[in-house]
Design an enzyme around this catalytic site. Structure first.
Site, mmCIF file in Angstrom:
data_model
loop_
_atom_site.group_PDB
_atom_site.id
_atom_site.type_symbol
_atom_site.label_atom_id
_atom_site.label_comp_id
_atom_site.label_asym_id
_atom_site.label_seq_id
_atom_site.Cartn_x
_atom_site.Cartn_y
_atom_site.Cartn_z
ATOM 1 N N ASP A 54 -70.790 13.864 15.745
ATOM 2 C CA ASP A 54 -72.100 13.287 15.408
ATOM 3 C C ASP A 54 -72.367 12.129 16.344
ATOM 4 O OD1 ASP A 54 -71.363 10.704 13.442
ATOM 5 O OD2 ASP A 54 -69.985 12.388 13.202
ATOM 6 N N GLU A 146 -75.138 5.037 3.039
ATOM 7 C CA GLU A 146 -73.990 4.151 3.181
ATOM 8 C C GLU A 146 -74.126 2.835 2.429
ATOM 9 O OE1 GLU A 146 -72.617 3.724 7.223
ATOM 10 O OE2 GLU A 146 -73.473 5.660 7.802
#
Length: 253
Positions: A54, A146
């Site tokens: 990623d 997150e």
């Protein structure tokens, strides 16, 4: 004990402590289940056929042809998750180039949005969809979660649901949720188990079992990978299945 016996004993203890510290800092030892791949400069869990990375602007300009050609033993880059947007206004300046060039190089592509808990989930979804032109064969949309901020669990989850519901309404597919292992256990487990899960949990030969029945799809197992065509360190991932299984997590016409 005579002094000439104590000296080697003392230095032997010091050496032992140095070696132990080295292995603590360098991570779990290499083993048949967790071998080191010199080309990628990391250990990679065994038993997985499909590997990926990623990326975002932090990786700089990427030579995707070199990425696609890289191979070490049985490991090569099959897919890439590419950062597209964050909040309601910020688009990654490298996204459009990475989105097009990764596909041209034959790498299966997916796009993700970094979720801001203080912004409307609905408008974040709209911004994400305006930025990314999803098409047949692309991996399902991904939301990167997150942080919860100072909101209650209920308010945070309600706003996240606005994002997920808007994506599903527009594209007819359930988005993939990306988050850390502990964050999922603390704030998402039990309420979002029906969504495909991409979980971050680093430097271990096996993913730690969840406290309940959780079927994860992707595992981000390292943030220190080295990949040809990328000048900076990159996150490494595995898919929990075969390339044929991955078809189930790709957009269809």
């Amino acid at each position: 004990m005579p002094i000439f016996f104590l000296v080697p004993f003392y230095y032997g203890k010091v050496y032992s402590k140095i070696v132990s510290a080295y292995y603590r800092l360098s991570g779990p030892a290499s083993s048949p289940e967790y071998p080191h791949y010199p080309s990628f400069n990391i250990r990679i869990p065994q038993g997985y056929q499909v590997h990926g990375i990623d990326v975002s602007r932090y990786q700089g300009r990427i030579d995707w042809d070199r990425v696609s050609r890289m191979k070490d033993s049985d490991v090569k880059v099959h897919f890439s998750f590419i950062k597209a947007t964050e909040g309601v206004l910020w688009a990654d300046p490298t996204f459009q180039r990475n989105w097009q060039e990764s596909a041209n190089a034959g790498i299966i592509r997916g796009a993700y949005h970094y979720f801001n808990p203080y912004k409307s989930g609905y408008w974040q979804a709209r911004f994400f969809l305006q930025t990314v032109n999803f098409g047949s064969g692309d991996i399902l949309p991904i939301v990167d979660i997150e942080e919860r901020g100072n909101q209650t669990r209920q308010k945070f989850q309600e706003n996240l649901s606005l994002f997920l519901n808007e994506i599903e309404k527009k594209l007819g597919v359930k988005p993939i949720i990306y988050t850390g292992y502990k964050f999922y256990e603390d704030y998402l487990f039990g309420d979002f188990n029906s969504y495909p899960l991409w979980v971050a949990h680093y430097n271990r030969p096996k993913l730690k079992a969840f406290s309940g029945d959780v079927n994860w799809s992707f595992w981000q197992h390292s943030d220190k990978g080295r990949v040809d065509g990328i000048r900076h360190k990159v996150d490494m991932n595995v898919f929990n299945g075969s390339l044929k299984d991955l078809e189930q997590l790709r957009i269809r016409n």
